[in-house]
Each structure stands twice: as structure tokens, then as C-alpha cells.
Scaffold this motif. Sequence first.
Motif, mmCIF file in Angstrom:
data_model
loop_
_atom_site.group_PDB
_atom_site.id
_atom_site.type_symbol
_atom_site.label_atom_id
_atom_site.label_comp_id
_atom_site.label_asym_id
_atom_site.label_seq_id
_atom_site.Cartn_x
_atom_site.Cartn_y
_atom_site.Cartn_z
ATOM 1 N N UNK A 54 -40.433 -25.120 50.968
ATOM 2 C CA UNK A 54 -39.530 -24.244 52.058
ATOM 3 C C UNK A 54 -39.488 -24.454 53.693
ATOM 4 N N UNK A 55 -40.107 -26.232 53.681
ATOM 5 C CA UNK A 55 -39.953 -25.714 54.957
ATOM 6 C C UNK A 55 -39.170 -27.412 55.525
ATOM 7 N N UNK A 56 -38.629 -27.716 53.776
ATOM 8 C CA UNK A 56 -37.430 -28.690 54.635
ATOM 9 C C UNK A 56 -36.232 -28.879 54.842
ATOM 10 N N UNK A 57 -36.268 -27.495 54.962
ATOM 11 C CA UNK A 57 -34.929 -27.171 56.023
ATOM 12 C C UNK A 57 -35.141 -27.699 57.222
ATOM 13 N N UNK A 75 -38.910 -33.598 60.247
ATOM 14 C CA UNK A 75 -40.122 -34.438 59.333
ATOM 15 C C UNK A 75 -41.505 -34.055 59.630
ATOM 16 N N UNK A 76 -41.542 -34.305 60.803
ATOM 17 C CA UNK A 76 -42.947 -33.688 61.487
ATOM 18 C C UNK A 76 -43.554 -32.255 61.269
ATOM 19 N N UNK A 132 -43.721 -28.420 59.506
ATOM 20 C CA UNK A 132 -43.904 -27.675 58.065
ATOM 21 C C UNK A 132 -44.866 -27.997 57.684
ATOM 22 N N UNK A 133 -45.246 -27.144 56.719
ATOM 23 C CA UNK A 133 -46.849 -27.540 55.943
ATOM 24 C C UNK A 133 -46.927 -28.667 54.167
ATOM 25 N N UNK A 134 -47.830 -29.393 54.271
ATOM 26 C CA UNK A 134 -47.587 -29.983 53.927
ATOM 27 C C UNK A 134 -48.563 -29.749 52.563
ATOM 28 N N UNK A 135 -47.922 -30.209 51.587
ATOM 29 C CA UNK A 135 -49.001 -30.935 50.168
ATOM 30 C C UNK A 135 -49.681 -31.965 50.349
ATOM 31 N N UNK A 146 -52.542 -19.753 48.209
ATOM 32 C CA UNK A 146 -51.341 -18.235 48.280
ATOM 33 C C UNK A 146 -50.316 -19.702 48.876
ATOM 34 N N UNK A 147 -50.682 -20.864 49.182
ATOM 35 C CA UNK A 147 -49.193 -21.835 49.865
ATOM 36 C C UNK A 147 -48.706 -21.830 49.001
#
Length: 220
Positions: free
Chosen positions: A68-71, A75-76, A78-81, A146-147
Motif C-alpha cells: 500500500x505504500x509503494x506508490x 523509497x524512504x 512508508x511502513x516496512x515489513x 493488524x498492519x
Amino acid sequence: MADALPRWSWPDVADALAEGLEREAAALELEQAVRGLDARSELELHPLLHAGLRARDFGAYPEQRFPRDRGKRRRSEGARCDIVVTPGGLPLTASEAQLGLFAPTQTVDLADALWLEVKAVAQFHELRPNRAYAQALQRPVWTDVEKLASDPAIVHAGVLLILFTADAAVAEHDLGVWAARASLRGLPLWPRVERSLAIGDRIGNRLCTLALFPIERPAG
């Protein structure tokens, strides 16, 4: 990717993750290291998990942005897994088009990959009990679940709890309490796949338990 992907085997993934830690734990015992596996920070354990996955022919890609954050432009942002796993060591499909010789011929779509969040907690810290042990197992992990569950582009996901405890009874009790509370919160978790390994007793922890909880995706 064009070819059909195999279904994810949670026991195989759990085996790979546990083997990565087990190899390092054995090496530390062989060299009689002063600090054990349980003295490592959570981030220091990640490369061991990656190595275990890759040794079992999985791809392991750390710190990947959630779909959902790749748009977002940077690149820095957005949340990351913590770890994204692919079958056969294949690369993830890139967000940006790759041309020519640098473009892989076979990739894994984000929806076909396995997204893992990791939380490591020790009952005992160096020189003292961990007073935040129970708290660290609750809200931070529930937030991770939840994420993962809320991103519509993630189909295969799980949360990995790594517990360092005095014995199996403590781990079993704490994981049971955690799972029950997660259920009361309505978190969409399947029953855990569990692996454990003995570690040298340096600060009070004698067992490392890995509990992999698959996240159930809602139908439709």
C-alpha cells in the motif's frame, strides 16, 4: 510470475527460520562465546533468519515496503515489513520496470510472496530480568498483525515470535496467554507452528522458542 507457485508450507518456513538460529547457537557454544544468542538485538537476529531461509532455497528480502505504500514517490517513505520470503530464491517483482539484461526472467508478485513481521523478546537480559518482557509481547506484536492483515495486497503473511526463556514451560504458558489475548482482540491468526532449540545458559535463558503464527486472510 507466469508459472504456478507452490502453496506455502508453514512447517518448512518454520524449519528454515529455526535452523538459521540453531547454526549460530551451535557456533557460539563451540567457541565458548561470552555472549549468547539471547544477548543479540532483534535486528542482529534478522541476518540469521535470512541465512536459514536461503539455505532452504527461499528468497529472503529484508525491510520491504508494504504494497500500500509503494506508490509513494520516495523509497524512504512508508511502513516496512521485516522479511519478505519468496519460493525458489526468486526475486520480488520490482515496482519500477527493469529493462534489458538487468531484468530478471522470473519474479514473484507481492501477492504471492510471504510477508513476515518478527518480534524477539528475552525473559532475562544481561545482569537482570526483563521487566518489560510481558509488555513487549503484547501491543507491538498486535500492531504488526493488524498492519499485515489490513493491507489488501498481502495474501500470505505471518508473525514470528522468538522467545528466550528459562524453560519450555514458561514459553508454552506465555505463548498460550498471548494467543488467547490476540483472539479476544479479534486478530485473524491461525494456530502457531512452533520450533525450539536449547541455548547455553549465560544470563538465565536456556531455551529459544520460535512461534510462527500464520495470518488468516478474510474470504473474498
